[in-house]
Design a protein around this motif. Sequence first.
Motif, PDB file in Angstrom:
ATOM      1  N   SER A 108     -41.574 123.910  58.646  1.00  0.00           N
ATOM      2  CA  SER A 108     -42.925 124.775  57.966  1.00  0.00           C
ATOM      3  C   SER A 108     -44.043 123.941  57.552  1.00  0.00           C
ATOM      4  CB  SER A 108     -42.498 125.456  56.785  1.00  0.00           C
ATOM      5  OG  SER A 108     -41.484 126.566  57.110  1.00  0.00           O
ATOM      6  N   VAL A 109     -43.685 122.748  56.924  1.00  0.00           N
ATOM      7  CA  VAL A 109     -44.752 121.896  56.488  1.00  0.00           C
ATOM      8  C   VAL A 109     -45.487 121.284  58.026  1.00  0.00           C
ATOM      9  CG1 VAL A 109     -45.569 119.655  55.662  1.00  0.00           C
ATOM     10  CG2 VAL A 109     -44.299 121.309  54.220  1.00  0.00           C
ATOM     11  N   PHE A 110     -44.597 121.043  58.794  1.00  0.00           N
ATOM     12  CA  PHE A 110     -44.842 120.363  60.143  1.00  0.00           C
ATOM     13  C   PHE A 110     -45.797 121.422  60.943  1.00  0.00           C
ATOM     14  CE2 PHE A 110     -44.131 119.962  64.766  1.00  0.00           C
ATOM     15  CZ  PHE A 110     -44.339 118.553  64.889  1.00  0.00           C
ATOM     16  N   LEU A 111     -45.419 122.567  61.119  1.00  0.00           N
ATOM     17  CA  LEU A 111     -45.846 123.666  61.811  1.00  0.00           C
ATOM     18  C   LEU A 111     -47.356 123.826  61.052  1.00  0.00           C
ATOM     19  CD1 LEU A 111     -45.674 125.211  64.363  1.00  0.00           C
ATOM     20  CD2 LEU A 111     -44.589 127.334  62.823  1.00  0.00           C
ATOM     21  N   ASN A 112     -47.580 123.695  60.160  1.00  0.00           N
ATOM     22  CA  ASN A 112     -48.955 124.179  59.667  1.00  0.00           C
ATOM     23  C   ASN A 112     -49.839 122.851  59.264  1.00  0.00           C
ATOM     24  OD1 ASN A 112     -48.927 127.225  58.717  1.00  0.00           O
ATOM     25  ND2 ASN A 112     -47.030 126.524  58.126  1.00  0.00           N
ATOM     26  N   ASP A 113     -49.441 121.769  59.742  1.00  0.00           N
ATOM     27  CA  ASP A 113     -50.260 120.447  59.897  1.00  0.00           C
ATOM     28  C   ASP A 113     -50.650 119.748  61.110  1.00  0.00           C
ATOM     29  OD1 ASP A 113     -51.327 117.905  58.838  1.00  0.00           O
ATOM     30  OD2 ASP A 113     -49.929 117.689  57.463  1.00  0.00           O
ATOM     31  N   PRO A 114     -51.684 120.311  61.556  1.00  0.00           N
ATOM     32  CA  PRO A 114     -52.117 119.583  62.868  1.00  0.00           C
ATOM     33  C   PRO A 114     -52.312 117.970  62.832  1.00  0.00           C
ATOM     34  CG  PRO A 114     -53.380 121.506  62.571  1.00  0.00           C
ATOM     35  CD  PRO A 114     -52.646 121.286  61.219  1.00  0.00           C
ATOM     36  N   ILE A 115     -52.661 117.485  61.736  1.00  0.00           N
ATOM     37  CA  ILE A 115     -52.852 115.806  61.894  1.00  0.00           C
ATOM     38  C   ILE A 115     -51.389 115.422  61.869  1.00  0.00           C
ATOM     39  CG2 ILE A 115     -53.575 114.074  60.172  1.00  0.00           C
ATOM     40  CD1 ILE A 115     -55.865 115.762  59.131  1.00  0.00           C
ATOM     41  N   LEU A 116     -50.463 116.022  61.236  1.00  0.00           N
ATOM     42  CA  LEU A 116     -49.011 115.335  61.032  1.00  0.00           C
ATOM     43  C   LEU A 116     -48.446 115.669  62.562  1.00  0.00           C
ATOM     44  CD1 LEU A 116     -46.428 114.347  59.694  1.00  0.00           C
ATOM     45  CD2 LEU A 116     -46.094 116.700  59.161  1.00  0.00           C
ATOM     46  N   GLN A 117     -48.951 116.607  63.541  1.00  0.00           N
ATOM     47  CA  GLN A 117     -48.369 116.920  64.574  1.00  0.00           C
ATOM     48  C   GLN A 117     -48.794 115.830  65.602  1.00  0.00           C
ATOM     49  OE1 GLN A 117     -48.439 120.863  66.202  1.00  0.00           O
ATOM     50  NE2 GLN A 117     -48.257 121.788  64.279  1.00  0.00           N
ATOM     51  N   GLU A 118     -50.179 115.408  65.422  1.00  0.00           N
ATOM     52  CA  GLU A 118     -50.773 114.298  66.053  1.00  0.00           C
ATOM     53  C   GLU A 118     -50.024 112.812  66.172  1.00  0.00           C
ATOM     54  OE1 GLU A 118     -52.564 114.835  68.669  1.00  0.00           O
ATOM     55  OE2 GLU A 118     -53.040 117.198  68.268  1.00  0.00           O
ATOM     56  N   LYS A 119     -49.829 112.657  64.729  1.00  0.00           N
ATOM     57  CA  LYS A 119     -49.001 111.429  64.270  1.00  0.00           C
ATOM     58  C   LYS A 119     -47.732 111.304  64.887  1.00  0.00           C
ATOM     59  CE  LYS A 119     -51.668 110.533  59.907  1.00  0.00           C
ATOM     60  NZ  LYS A 119     -51.628 110.396  58.450  1.00  0.00           N
ATOM     61  N   ALA A 120     -47.105 112.721  64.798  1.00  0.00           N
ATOM     62  CA  ALA A 120     -45.702 112.723  65.275  1.00  0.00           C
ATOM     63  C   ALA A 120     -45.400 112.357  66.840  1.00  0.00           C
ATOM     64  CB  ALA A 120     -45.020 114.122  64.820  1.00  0.00           C
ATOM     65  N   PHE A 121     -46.479 113.001  67.451  1.00  0.00           N
ATOM     66  CA  PHE A 121     -46.647 112.794  69.101  1.00  0.00           C
ATOM     67  C   PHE A 121     -46.850 111.171  69.360  1.00  0.00           C
ATOM     68  CE2 PHE A 121     -48.732 112.380  72.966  1.00  0.00           C
ATOM     69  CZ  PHE A 121     -47.661 113.116  73.748  1.00  0.00           C
ATOM     70  N   GLU A 122     -47.709 110.645  68.752  1.00  0.00           N
ATOM     71  CA  GLU A 122     -48.031 109.428  69.041  1.00  0.00           C
ATOM     72  C   GLU A 122     -46.704 108.434  68.418  1.00  0.00           C
ATOM     73  OE1 GLU A 122     -51.689 107.456  67.780  1.00  0.00           O
ATOM     74  OE2 GLU A 122     -52.797 109.228  68.384  1.00  0.00           O
ATOM     75  N   THR A 123     -45.918 108.639  67.459  1.00  0.00           N
ATOM     76  CA  THR A 123     -44.824 108.017  66.760  1.00  0.00           C
ATOM     77  C   THR A 123     -43.732 108.263  67.990  1.00  0.00           C
ATOM     78  OG1 THR A 123     -45.721 108.305  64.671  1.00  0.00           O
ATOM     79  CG2 THR A 123     -43.312 107.856  64.908  1.00  0.00           C
ATOM     80  N   ASN A 124     -43.525 109.337  68.481  1.00  0.00           N
ATOM     81  CA  ASN A 124     -42.501 109.608  69.357  1.00  0.00           C
ATOM     82  C   ASN A 124     -42.966 108.810  70.625  1.00  0.00           C
ATOM     83  OD1 ASN A 124     -39.985 111.047  70.024  1.00  0.00           O
ATOM     84  ND2 ASN A 124     -41.232 112.039  71.559  1.00  0.00           N
ATOM     85  N   ILE A 125     -44.127 108.728  71.090  1.00  0.00           N
ATOM     86  CA  ILE A 125     -44.377 108.058  72.342  1.00  0.00           C
ATOM     87  C   ILE A 125     -43.975 106.538  72.265  1.00  0.00           C
ATOM     88  CG2 ILE A 125     -45.988 107.176  73.781  1.00  0.00           C
ATOM     89  CD1 ILE A 125     -45.468 110.090  74.251  1.00  0.00           C
ATOM     90  N   ALA A 126     -44.268 106.188  70.809  1.00  0.00           N
ATOM     91  CA  ALA A 126     -43.944 104.481  70.695  1.00  0.00           C
ATOM     92  C   ALA A 126     -42.631 104.384  70.681  1.00  0.00           C
ATOM     93  CB  ALA A 126     -44.581 104.243  69.274  1.00  0.00           C
ATOM     94  N   ARG A 127     -41.840 105.238  70.047  1.00  0.00           N
ATOM     95  CA  ARG A 127     -40.302 105.439  70.308  1.00  0.00           C
ATOM     96  C   ARG A 127     -39.529 105.163  71.315  1.00  0.00           C
ATOM     97  NH1 ARG A 127     -37.128 109.825  70.177  1.00  0.00           N
ATOM     98  NH2 ARG A 127     -34.994 109.393  69.620  1.00  0.00           N
ATOM     99  N   ASN A 128     -39.997 106.244  72.411  1.00  0.00           N
ATOM    100  CA  ASN A 128     -39.458 106.312  73.608  1.00  0.00           C
ATOM    101  C   ASN A 128     -39.989 105.274  74.425  1.00  0.00           C
ATOM    102  OD1 ASN A 128     -38.312 108.835  73.346  1.00  0.00           O
ATOM    103  ND2 ASN A 128     -39.930 110.081  73.869  1.00  0.00           N
ATOM    104  N   LYS A 129     -41.124 104.466  74.101  1.00  0.00           N
ATOM    105  CA  LYS A 129     -41.540 103.178  75.117  1.00  0.00           C
ATOM    106  C   LYS A 129     -40.788 102.165  74.594  1.00  0.00           C
ATOM    107  CE  LYS A 129     -46.337 103.100  76.249  1.00  0.00           C
ATOM    108  NZ  LYS A 129     -47.490 102.049  76.027  1.00  0.00           N
ATOM    109  N   TRP A 130     -40.152 102.137  73.458  1.00  0.00           N
ATOM    110  CA  TRP A 130     -39.241 100.909  72.811  1.00  0.00           C
ATOM    111  C   TRP A 130     -37.842 101.309  73.507  1.00  0.00           C
ATOM    112  CZ3 TRP A 130     -38.937  96.192  70.730  1.00  0.00           C
ATOM    113  CH2 TRP A 130     -37.721  95.957  70.079  1.00  0.00           C
ATOM    114  N   ILE A 131     -37.459 102.557  73.418  1.00  0.00           N
ATOM    115  CA  ILE A 131     -35.996 102.764  73.945  1.00  0.00           C
ATOM    116  C   ILE A 131     -36.006 102.437  75.546  1.00  0.00           C
ATOM    117  CG2 ILE A 131     -34.362 104.773  74.380  1.00  0.00           C
ATOM    118  CD1 ILE A 131     -35.397 106.058  71.856  1.00  0.00           C
ATOM    119  N   MET A 132     -37.113 102.805  76.257  1.00  0.00           N
ATOM    120  CA  MET A 132     -36.998 102.680  77.857  1.00  0.00           C
ATOM    121  C   MET A 132     -37.778 101.596  78.270  1.00  0.00           C
ATOM    122  SD  MET A 132     -37.665 106.793  78.961  1.00  0.00           S
ATOM    123  CE  MET A 132     -39.463 106.772  78.865  1.00  0.00           C
ATOM    124  N   ARG A 133     -37.966 100.623  77.451  1.00  0.00           N
ATOM    125  CA  ARG A 133     -38.833  99.268  77.623  1.00  0.00           C
ATOM    126  C   ARG A 133     -38.407  98.758  79.086  1.00  0.00           C
ATOM    127  NH1 ARG A 133     -35.722  98.259  73.431  1.00  0.00           N
ATOM    128  NH2 ARG A 133     -34.498  96.531  73.209  1.00  0.00           N
TER     129      ARG A 133
END
Length: 209
Positions: A108-133
């Motif tokens: 619920s907090v995530f869904l109502n926080d656009p800034i958190l959503q943007e941070k989560a997206f960039e964090t997930n890209i960084a995570r997937n980059k590491w896994i698939m490096r």
Amino acid sequence: MRRCIFFFSSLIMLLIFVSFSGLSSDTTVPRTLKVNEPTEVLFPKNKTVLAPTLETPPFLGSTFHGFKEALAFKESSGNYFATNTLGYLGKYQFGINTLELMGVFNSSVFLNDPILQEKAFETNIARNKWIMRRDIKKFVGKRIKGVEITESGMLAAAHLAGPGNVMKYLRSYGKINFKDAYGSTIVNYLKKFSGYDISLVLPKRNPKV
């Protein structure tokens, strides 16, 4: 005296009227004013700028910003508050299991926080980059079933199917594919999101929001 003035005034007006009535209505346009060739318009037909519609995302170039907005449009039409029928959340349609890997536990907090959503997206890209490096180094620039493999295409596909499924697809050279509940496949995302510059986000091991 007044009668004379009135008479001469009337006579002058009559003469003016008669002189104009003798002119022909079929006048000739001077040669210097004739238009012999079509004039150029401001926007040629092939250069006309069309107004954007709701069916197409805004084109923001091949930058990381362009990549994430194009992907968000595909996922939710860019709606931070969207929840689909399978329970995926927000602008980028995250599953709660993926969010928990990045330290987000309250949907619920995530869904109502656009800034958190943007941070989560960039964090997930960084995570997937590491896994698939290693796979990024190995497969970028190659073609699998006619599709050129790019880093941005791989990361978009990982957002859809998870990095593990993308690596299975690549390592099997397309024999092991993935399709979500709505019919989207790894191949779709490899094609649709190829050629973006994702160098802005660096790979990170187990990053948190």
